[in-house]
Write an enzyme that holds these catalytic residues in place. Structure first.
Site, PDB file in Angstrom:
ATOM      1  N   ARG A   1     -76.035  29.195  54.480  1.00  0.00           N
ATOM      2  CA  ARG A   1     -77.024  30.046  53.788  1.00  0.00           C
ATOM      3  C   ARG A   1     -77.112  31.432  54.421  1.00  0.00           C
ATOM      4  NH1 ARG A   1     -82.966  27.890  52.940  1.00  0.00           N
ATOM      5  NH2 ARG A   1     -82.766  27.455  55.156  1.00  0.00           N
TER       6      ARG A   1
ATOM      7  N   LYS B   1     -85.183  24.037  47.096  1.00  0.00           N
ATOM      8  CA  LYS B   1     -86.546  24.310  46.618  1.00  0.00           C
ATOM      9  C   LYS B   1     -86.724  25.808  46.319  1.00  0.00           C
ATOM     10  CE  LYS B   1     -88.417  22.715  50.427  1.00  0.00           C
ATOM     11  NZ  LYS B   1     -87.221  22.317  51.205  1.00  0.00           N
TER      12      LYS B   1
ATOM     13  N   ARG C   1     -80.785  32.671  59.057  1.00  0.00           N
ATOM     14  CA  ARG C   1     -82.026  32.298  59.742  1.00  0.00           C
ATOM     15  C   ARG C   1     -81.722  31.643  61.084  1.00  0.00           C
ATOM     16  NH1 ARG C   1     -85.564  29.162  55.263  1.00  0.00           N
ATOM     17  NH2 ARG C   1     -85.893  27.802  57.049  1.00  0.00           N
TER      18      ARG C   1
ATOM     19  N   ARG D   1     -84.986  19.370  61.881  1.00  0.00           N
ATOM     20  CA  ARG D   1     -85.804  19.556  60.672  1.00  0.00           C
ATOM     21  C   ARG D   1     -85.723  18.322  59.771  1.00  0.00           C
ATOM     22  NH1 ARG D   1     -83.261  25.084  58.976  1.00  0.00           N
ATOM     23  NH2 ARG D   1     -84.434  24.843  57.051  1.00  0.00           N
TER      24      ARG D   1
ATOM     25  N   ARG E   1     -96.649  19.556  53.584  1.00  0.00           N
ATOM     26  CA  ARG E   1     -95.535  18.986  54.323  1.00  0.00           C
ATOM     27  C   ARG E   1     -95.962  17.850  55.239  1.00  0.00           C
ATOM     28  NH1 ARG E   1     -91.707  23.554  54.580  1.00  0.00           N
ATOM     29  NH2 ARG E   1     -90.057  23.109  56.041  1.00  0.00           N
TER      30      ARG E   1
HETATM   31  P1  AP5 Z   1     -82.627  26.836  49.491  1.00  0.00           P
HETATM   32  O1  AP5 Z   1     -83.033  27.007  48.071  1.00  0.00           O
HETATM   33  O2  AP5 Z   1     -82.808  28.015  50.396  1.00  0.00           O
HETATM   34  O3  AP5 Z   1     -83.280  25.508  50.092  1.00  0.00           O
HETATM   35  P2  AP5 Z   1     -84.777  25.147  50.469  1.00  0.00           P
HETATM   36  O4  AP5 Z   1     -85.034  23.767  49.985  1.00  0.00           O
HETATM   37  O5  AP5 Z   1     -85.719  26.221  50.027  1.00  0.00           O
HETATM   38  O6  AP5 Z   1     -84.589  25.096  52.056  1.00  0.00           O
HETATM   39  P3  AP5 Z   1     -85.385  25.685  53.285  1.00  0.00           P
HETATM   40  O7  AP5 Z   1     -84.477  25.564  54.469  1.00  0.00           O
HETATM   41  O8  AP5 Z   1     -85.917  27.067  53.015  1.00  0.00           O
HETATM   42  O9  AP5 Z   1     -86.513  24.673  53.388  1.00  0.00           O
HETATM   43  P4  AP5 Z   1     -87.273  24.320  54.592  1.00  0.00           P
HETATM   44  O10 AP5 Z   1     -88.255  23.452  53.922  1.00  0.00           O
HETATM   45  O11 AP5 Z   1     -86.606  23.732  55.755  1.00  0.00           O
HETATM   46  O12 AP5 Z   1     -87.698  25.756  55.182  1.00  0.00           O
HETATM   47  P5  AP5 Z   1     -89.044  26.592  55.100  1.00  0.00           P
HETATM   48  O13 AP5 Z   1     -88.698  28.016  55.004  1.00  0.00           O
HETATM   49  O14 AP5 Z   1     -89.983  26.000  54.107  1.00  0.00           O
HETATM   50  O15 AP5 Z   1     -81.087  26.387  49.505  1.00  0.00           O
HETATM   51  C1  AP5 Z   1     -80.397  26.196  50.725  1.00  0.00           C
HETATM   52  C2  AP5 Z   1     -78.964  26.715  50.592  1.00  0.00           C
HETATM   53  O16 AP5 Z   1     -78.272  25.913  49.647  1.00  0.00           O
HETATM   54  C3  AP5 Z   1     -78.854  28.170  50.080  1.00  0.00           C
HETATM   55  O17 AP5 Z   1     -77.794  28.812  50.725  1.00  0.00           O
HETATM   56  C4  AP5 Z   1     -78.551  28.011  48.579  1.00  0.00           C
HETATM   57  O18 AP5 Z   1     -77.778  29.085  48.083  1.00  0.00           O
HETATM   58  C5  AP5 Z   1     -77.769  26.702  48.570  1.00  0.00           C
HETATM   59  N1  AP5 Z   1     -77.991  25.910  47.350  1.00  0.00           N
HETATM   60  C6  AP5 Z   1     -79.164  25.762  46.670  1.00  0.00           C
HETATM   61  N2  AP5 Z   1     -78.985  24.964  45.609  1.00  0.00           N
HETATM   62  C7  AP5 Z   1     -77.677  24.588  45.639  1.00  0.00           C
HETATM   63  C8  AP5 Z   1     -76.879  23.748  44.800  1.00  0.00           C
HETATM   64  N3  AP5 Z   1     -77.385  23.131  43.729  1.00  0.00           N
HETATM   65  N4  AP5 Z   1     -75.586  23.592  45.133  1.00  0.00           N
HETATM   66  C9  AP5 Z   1     -75.042  24.211  46.214  1.00  0.00           C
HETATM   67  N5  AP5 Z   1     -75.751  25.019  47.045  1.00  0.00           N
HETATM   68  C10 AP5 Z   1     -77.046  25.192  46.750  1.00  0.00           C
HETATM   69  O19 AP5 Z   1     -89.670  26.257  56.538  1.00  0.00           O
HETATM   70  C11 AP5 Z   1     -89.121  26.801  57.734  1.00  0.00           C
HETATM   71  C12 AP5 Z   1     -90.017  26.429  58.909  1.00  0.00           C
HETATM   72  O20 AP5 Z   1     -91.342  26.969  58.718  1.00  0.00           O
HETATM   73  C13 AP5 Z   1     -90.264  24.914  59.112  1.00  0.00           C
HETATM   74  O21 AP5 Z   1     -89.245  24.296  59.865  1.00  0.00           O
HETATM   75  C14 AP5 Z   1     -91.618  24.930  59.848  1.00  0.00           C
HETATM   76  O22 AP5 Z   1     -91.470  25.273  61.203  1.00  0.00           O
HETATM   77  C15 AP5 Z   1     -92.359  26.075  59.155  1.00  0.00           C
HETATM   78  N6  AP5 Z   1     -93.164  25.629  57.990  1.00  0.00           N
HETATM   79  C16 AP5 Z   1     -93.019  26.035  56.686  1.00  0.00           C
HETATM   80  N7  AP5 Z   1     -93.913  25.423  55.904  1.00  0.00           N
HETATM   81  C17 AP5 Z   1     -94.645  24.609  56.705  1.00  0.00           C
HETATM   82  C18 AP5 Z   1     -95.704  23.710  56.471  1.00  0.00           C
HETATM   83  N8  AP5 Z   1     -96.207  23.500  55.233  1.00  0.00           N
HETATM   84  N9  AP5 Z   1     -96.220  23.019  57.526  1.00  0.00           N
HETATM   85  C19 AP5 Z   1     -95.739  23.203  58.776  1.00  0.00           C
HETATM   86  N10 AP5 Z   1     -94.724  24.041  59.080  1.00  0.00           N
HETATM   87  C20 AP5 Z   1     -94.176  24.741  58.048  1.00  0.00           C
END
Ligand code: AP5
Length: 216
Positions: free
Chosen positions: A128, A14, A162, A173, A89
């Site tokens: 990552r 994402k 992270r 997660r 979410r």
């Molecule tokens: P990346 O693009 O970083 O993936 P992402 O989908 O953004 O993953 P996140 O881990 O950031 O999502 P998340 O939803 O768990 O975390 P968030 O920060 O929102 O890609 C991942 C890796 O893959 C990278 O290394 C990239 O280079 C690689 N990659 C990408 N595309 C690729 C491809 N096509 N092929 C190969 N490799 C590829 O949330 C973190 C925490 O915050 C949550 O657990 C929760 O505690 C809290 N939080 C955040 N938002 C909320 C909410 N709305 N409600 C409640 N809690 C929340």
């Protein structure tokens, strides 16, 4: 106007895809994960409350996140569209978002769902690395920086992993995603604005699919 939601499990890409799209469309990426991590770094009351949940891989309580998004959507740069990344979410977050947008005479135009199997997710998450200075995202195997340990975007050597990017935490997660987040796609489906995208393949290939889904 493009009011977009990027949706999918942790590590689906994402953030990676959102960064490419916002650079092209000149709208902001609004990542609730990034905003919460900034609060933690700054040691705010919200950051302190969020920390215990984030460190366990659990979702932060809805009310904290909804107020934060309300505030962010009111900023000047979000008045001509945005990419929401990591929000909503839960179904209550989606309902609250509808209410916030209705107050502003606005609505979501498209929900893009990145589909990636769990086995790919784990490999993506544990490999990552992120830049502490500018937030650029790398992967040690799939998209490594040109110079080991140095950010391609800003030249900083502050690449880090992270705390929630371990195999153990990603399993938590993924469970949170299946129980609380996956139902959000069904919430939007009846409006005909959801598009599913195969998120497996290289980053540019996925971006082409995503761009095509925005056109139809
Ligand atoms: P990346 O693009 O970083 O993936 P992402 O989908 O953004 O993953 P996140 O881990 O950031 O999502 P998340 O939803 O768990 O975390 P968030 O920060 O929102 O890609 C991942 C890796 O893959 C990278 O290394 C990239 O280079 C690689 N990659 C990408 N595309 C690729 C491809 N096509 N092929 C190969 N490799 C590829 O949330 C973190 C925490 O915050 C949550 O657990 C929760 O505690 C809290 N939080 C955040 N938002 C909320 C909410 N709305 N409600 C409640 N809690 C929340």
């Amino acid at each position: 106007m493009s009011n977009l939601i990027f949706f999918g499990p942790p590590g689906a890409g994402k953030g990676t895809q959102a960064k490419k799209l916002v650079a092209q469309m000149d709208i902001p990426q609004i990542s609730t994960g990034d905003i919460l991590r900034a609060h933690r770094r700054e040691g705010t009351a919200l950051g302190k409350k969020a920390q215990e949940f984030m460190d366990q891989g659990l979702l932060v309580p809805d009310d904290l996140v909804i107020d934060m998004v309300d505030d962010r959507l009111g900023k000047a740069d979000a008045q001509n569209g945005y990419v929401l990344d990591g929000f909503p979410r839960t179904v209550p977050q989606a309902v609250a978002l509808d209410e916030l947008l209705a107050k502003r005479g606005s609505s979501i135009s498209r929900v893009l769902v990145l589909k990636v199997p769990d086995e790919n997710i784990v490999a993506r998450i544990v490999g990552r690395r992120m830049c502490k200075e500018c937030g650029a995202v790398f992967h040690m195997e799939f998209s490594p920086p040109a110079v080991d340990g140095v950010c391609d975007s800003c030249g900083s050597s502050a690449l880090y992993q992270r705390a929630d990017d371990t195999e153990e935490k990603v399993r938590v997660r993924l469970t949170e995603y299946a129980h609380n987040t996956a139902p959000v796609a069904a919430y939007y489906a009846q409006r005909g604005i959801v598009r599913e995208i195969d998120g497996v393949g290289d980053i540019d290939e996925v971006f082409s699919r995503l761009s095509a889904a925005l056109e139809d």
